[in-house]
Design an enzyme around this catalytic site. Structure first.
Site, PDB file in Angstrom:
ATOM      1  N   HIS A 255       0.831  -1.211   0.000  1.00 17.37           N
ATOM      2  CA  HIS A 255       0.000   0.000   0.000  1.00 17.37           C
ATOM      3  C   HIS A 255       0.861   1.256   0.000  1.00 17.37           C
ATOM      4  CE1 HIS A 255      -4.485   0.179   0.457  1.00 17.37           C
ATOM      5  NE2 HIS A 255      -4.216   1.466   0.410  1.00 17.37           N
ATOM      6  N   VAL A 289       8.982   2.070  -7.034  1.00 19.13           N
ATOM      7  CA  VAL A 289       9.501   2.088  -8.407  1.00 19.13           C
ATOM      8  C   VAL A 289       9.689   3.540  -8.837  1.00 19.13           C
ATOM      9  CG1 VAL A 289       9.037   1.504 -10.804  1.00 19.13           C
ATOM     10  CG2 VAL A 289       8.400  -0.091  -8.983  1.00 19.13           C
TER      11      VAL A 289
END
Length: 374
Positions: A255, A289
Site C-alpha cells: 500500500h 519504483v
C-alpha cells in the site's frame, strides 16, 4: 520549472510538491507511522545489483508484455489511487488518457472522482481494470461487477491489506476539502452529507464490509467472468491460498507504506511469492519504483509488470494527461536503455541471473534513514 525540463521521476515529485496545495500534497505523501516501509520500498531496490551480459545484439529492444490477456507496450501500468481531482481538474479522465497514449493499462480506483463509465468513454480503446471494494450488500457488488463488464474493463482488482479502513480507526476527521468531490463507484446514490463529516463516514461504515475474508474473494470469483487480482499480498502462504482459489493475479504491495508500517519492502518478498505461485498466476509489484532499472530488477525477480501510484499522480499534477504520459515515457526510455546495457533485447531476456542481492558480495546493508521531503 519548465514543463519540458523534467528528466526523472524525482523531477516530477519536486514539481508536484511545488504545484500542489498543501492539503493535496499531504494526502498523497502520507505514510503510516514513521514511514519506515515507504522509505524502505525505495531503498530496497538499491540492495539488488545488476550483472550485465555483453556482446549481444540489442540494437532493437521490445518492451511489450502481455498482462491479463492485454498487450501492453511497456511493463509499467497505473496503480489504483484515490482523489485524482486533488492533482488536476480532469482527474482520472486525464490519467487514463495519459496511460492510453503510452499503450499501457490503468486500474481505476473505487475512490475515483469519475464513474467507471465516464473513464471508459474517455478512452474507448484503453486498457482498464477496476478496483472494487468489499461491501456488505452483495447485490451492490454484483451491480458493480456487471457495470465493469459492460463498460469494457478487463479485470477486477481487490485490495486485501486494508481489513479496517482509516475512517473507522479513530483518526481525526479531515477538515473541509476545498475541491468538489464525488465517488460514483462507491455508492449507487451519493449520501446527502459532506465528504469528511462524521455522517459521511458512518455511511461508509454501513456500506463497506470489514474485514473481508477468503469467502468474499471466492464470491467475487464466482460472480464475474473477468479475471480477479488480489492486491496487497506480502505472504507466500497467502499467495498459495489465492492460487488455490482460482485467482488470476497476485499483486505484491504494501500500500505504498500507507497501511502498516514495518512490513517488508515489496521487492524483498517478490522472489518468495513468485516461487510460491509457481507459474499458476501472474505476479505484479508496486512500491518504490522510481527508475527504469527498478522496473528491470522487478522483472528479473519474477514480476510480469510493475505498477506506479505516486509517480503517476506527480505527473498528473505537473501537466495533466501529458504529465502522466511523460512519467511513463521516462520509465520506458530508462528501461529500454537498461535492457541494452544488460544484454536484453526483449522482456523474456530478463532473467533472474541478471540480479544479485548485495549481500552476495558482502556489501554492508544500506542504512535506511527517513528523509524529509522538501
Amino acid at each position: 520549472m519548465s514543463v519540458n525540463a523534467l528528466t526523472s521521476i524525482a523531477d516530477f515529485e519536486k514539481s508536484a510538491h511545488e504545484k500542489l496545495p498543501d492539503f493535496a500534497w499531504s494526502y498523497y505523501s502520507r505514510t503510516s507511522d514513521a514511514g519506515q516501509t515507504y522509505q524502505d520500498n525505495i531503498e530496497a531496490f538499491r540492495r539488488y545489483r545488476l550483472i550485465p551480459r555483453n556482446l549481444r545484439d540489442v540494437s532493437i529492444r521490445d518492451t511489450s508484455v502481455t498482462v491479463l490477456g492485454s498487450n501492453l507496450a511497456i511493463p509499467v501500468a497505473i496503480a489504483p489511487t484515490a482523489f485524482h481531482r486533488f492533482a488536476h481538474p480532469n482527474a482520472e479522465l486525464a490519467t487514463t488518457k495519459g496511460a492510453t497514449a503510452m499503450k499501457t493499462g490503468m486500474v481505476l480506483s473505487s475512490w475515483s472522482n469519475h464513474s467507471l463509465e465516464e473513464v471508459a468513454e474517455a478512452t474507448p480503446r484503453g486498457i482498464r481494470w477496476f478496483y472494487m471494494l468489499f461491501y456488505k450488500d452483495r447485490n451492490h457488488m454484483k451491480r458493480l461487477l456487471d457495470r465493469a463488464e459492460r463498460a469494457g474493463y478487463s479485470a477486477i482488482f481487490l485490495t486485501i491489506d486494508s481489513p479496517i479502513f482509516p475512517f473507522s480507526t479513530g483518526r481525526p476527521a479531515p477538515g473541509a476539502i476545498p475541491v468538489p468531490l464525488r465517488f460514483p463507484n462507491v455508492f449507487d446514490e451519493e449520501p446527502p452529507h459532506a465528504i469528511g463529516t462524521a455522517e459521511y463516514r458512518q455511511c461508509l461504515r454501513d456500506a463497506v464490509k470489514e474485514p473481508a475474508t477468503w469467502e468474499d474473494v471466492e464470491w467475487v470469483r464466482e460472480n464475474t467472468r473477468l479475471p480477479v487480482v488480489l492486491k496487497g499480498i506480502l505472504s507466500a502462504d497467502d499467495a498459495k491460498m489465492a492460487v488455490e482459489r482460482g485467482v488470476n493475479g497476485i499483486y505484491v504491495s504494501n500500500h505504498g507504506g500507507r497501511e502498516l508500517d514495518g512490513v517488508p519492502a515489496t521487492i524483498d518478498v517478490l522472489p518468495d511469492i513468485v516461487r510460491a505461485v509457481d507459474g499458476k498466476a501472474e505476479v505484479y509489484l508496486d512500491g518504490g519504483v522510481r527508475t527504469g532499472t527498478d522496473v528491470l530488477k522487478a522483472l528479473a525477480l519474477g514480476a510480469r509488470c510493475v505498477f506506479i501510484g505516486r509517480p503517476a499522480l506527480w505527473g498528473l499534477a505537473h501537466n495533466g494527461e501529458e504529465g502522466v504520459q511523460q512519467v511513463l515515457q521516462i520509465l520506458t526510455d530508462e528501461l529500454s536503455l537498461a535492457m541494452a546495457r544488460t544484454g536484453c533485447s526483449k522482456i523474456s531476456d530478463i532473467q533472474p541471473s541478471l540480479v544479485v542481492h548485495q549481500s552476495y558480495y558482502g556489501i554492508p546493508p544500506v542504512k535506511v534513514v527517513p528523509k524529509s521531503r522538501y
